[in-house]
Design an enzyme around this catalytic site. Structure first.
Site, PDB file in Angstrom:
ATOM      1  N   GLU A  82     -11.286   5.564  -5.481  1.00 37.19           N
ATOM      2  CA  GLU A  82     -11.700   4.178  -5.289  1.00 37.19           C
ATOM      3  C   GLU A  82     -12.349   3.621  -6.555  1.00 37.19           C
ATOM      4  O   GLU A  82     -13.216   4.266  -7.161  1.00 37.19           O
ATOM      5  CB  GLU A  82     -12.691   4.078  -4.129  1.00 37.19           C
ATOM      6  CG  GLU A  82     -12.075   4.334  -2.770  1.00 37.19           C
ATOM      7  CD  GLU A  82     -11.078   3.263  -2.391  1.00 37.19           C
ATOM      8  OE1 GLU A  82     -11.434   2.063  -2.423  1.00 37.19           O
ATOM      9  OE2 GLU A  82      -9.931   3.628  -2.056  1.00 37.19           O
TER      10      GLU A  82
ATOM     11  N   ARG B  32      -0.990  -5.651   4.519  1.00 42.36           N
ATOM     12  CA  ARG B  32      -0.217  -5.056   3.430  1.00 42.36           C
ATOM     13  C   ARG B  32       0.958  -4.290   4.023  1.00 42.36           C
ATOM     14  O   ARG B  32       0.894  -3.804   5.153  1.00 42.36           O
ATOM     15  CB  ARG B  32      -1.083  -4.096   2.607  1.00 42.36           C
ATOM     16  CG  ARG B  32      -2.294  -4.724   1.966  1.00 42.36           C
ATOM     17  CD  ARG B  32      -3.156  -3.680   1.268  1.00 42.36           C
ATOM     18  NE  ARG B  32      -3.638  -2.650   2.202  1.00 42.36           N
ATOM     19  CZ  ARG B  32      -4.485  -1.681   1.872  1.00 42.36           C
ATOM     20  NH1 ARG B  32      -4.942  -1.606   0.625  1.00 42.36           N
ATOM     21  NH2 ARG B  32      -4.872  -0.786   2.765  1.00 42.36           N
TER      22      ARG B  32
ATOM     23  N   ARG C  49       0.875  -1.185   0.000  1.00 37.96           N
ATOM     24  CA  ARG C  49       0.000   0.000   0.000  1.00 37.96           C
ATOM     25  C   ARG C  49       0.904   1.224   0.000  1.00 37.96           C
ATOM     26  O   ARG C  49       1.734   1.396   0.878  1.00 37.96           O
ATOM     27  CB  ARG C  49      -0.893  -0.006   1.240  1.00 37.96           C
ATOM     28  CG  ARG C  49      -1.734   1.272   1.446  1.00 37.96           C
ATOM     29  CD  ARG C  49      -2.729   1.441   0.320  1.00 37.96           C
ATOM     30  NE  ARG C  49      -3.767   2.414   0.621  1.00 37.96           N
ATOM     31  CZ  ARG C  49      -3.666   3.725   0.419  1.00 37.96           C
ATOM     32  NH1 ARG C  49      -2.531   4.236  -0.062  1.00 37.96           N
ATOM     33  NH2 ARG C  49      -4.678   4.518   0.689  1.00 37.96           N
TER      34      ARG C  49
END
Length: 273
Positions: free
Chosen positions: A142, A182, A134
């Site tokens: 998004e 992540r 990330r």
């Protein structure tokens, strides 16, 4: 009287039997029979190869553990390495405008990657062998997920990121592991002779906003540069800033709104159960 044909030196020298008698008659103590200890220098010469071999083996092990050990997933990275290490790898997939998967290739070409050792290319071969990343400090629009509609600019951000880093070698300065397992990291890719901060480049082009949160944001020491790039793109009305300011919804605001809406829906359905 010496023999007339013999030399005076031979006459005066002791015979072989006389030498043996003298050797036998020399007193010998018990200490003389004990083995003499080796001089320190001689002992050091004997032990030096063993010592140097041990030190070299230990150094090689430490170097392997710190620089050449491959991390298949985020869970394999020790917590004490975060904020200290930069990982070299190759991007295998880009799933959104601010996250992707990378295959860790420690040592790079010097360790044989891309000429002796190949990065897998199929989904089956890559399963369980990549690190989800990330990107730190930014938030891209998004995309459409789980029945949610995508935000304006999401497709453009995803397309740009894929063209910029997919199948490329990247450097990932790791900061921490998030709640989705992540690795939150600052990402660099080489463009010609220079390494580019991928997150910063997206902000410059208006493809993302800076990450909005009151606390816990990872900037990698680049908060001022990121916010300055965002402000400049906004003033030029680039990318996501091209629409009306009154209707603009940041990725953070979008996620908050959709989460609240879904929460109300679940409460409504639970009331009928």
């Amino acid at each position: 009287m010496p023999w007339p044909f013999s030399s005076s030196s031979s006459a005066g020298s002791p015979t072989h039997s006389q030498k043996e008698d003298g050797a036998r008659s020399k007193p010998t103590s018990w200490n003389d029979l004990l083995p003499k200890p080796d001089p320190p220098l001689h002992a050091a010469k004997e032990w030096a190869p063993v010592f140097l071999t041990s030190v070299a083996s230990l150094a090689a092990f430490i170097f392997y553990q710190s620089r050449l050990r491959r991390f298949p997933t985020a869970g394999h990275i020790q917590p004490d390495l975060f904020r200290k290490r930069t990982l070299l790898g190759r991007v295998t997939s880009v799933g959104d405008g601010d996250n992707f998967h990378m295959f860790h290739t420690p040592g790079g070409r010097l360790a044989g990657w891309d000429w002796l050792r190949k990065v897998p290319t199929t989904k089956t071969a890559l399963k369980g062998k990549t690190i989800p990343v990330r990107m730190a400090g930014i938030d891209a629009p998004e995309g459409a997920h789980f029945g949610r509609p995508g935000q304006p600019g999401a497709a453009e951000a995803l397309q740009w990121l894929r063209s910029y880093i997919l199948d490329k070698r990247i450097w990932v300065r790791i900061h921490r592991r998030d709640q989705y397992d992540r690795v939150v990291a600052t990402v660099y890719v080489r463009r010609f002779l220079f390494k580019k901060d991928v997150g910063l480049e997206m902000l410059k082009l208006g493809l993302a906003t800076t990450y909005e949160a009151k606390s816990g944001v990872e900037w990698g020491g680049a908060e001022e540069a990121y916010k300055a790039a965002e402000a400049k793109a906004q003033s030029k009305r680039l990318g996501i800033w091209n629409g009306e300011a009154s209707t603009f919804e940041s990725p953070r605001a979008y996620k908050t709104r959709t989460n609240e809406t879904e929460g109300k829906k679940s409460e409504w359905f639970s009331g009928w159960s």
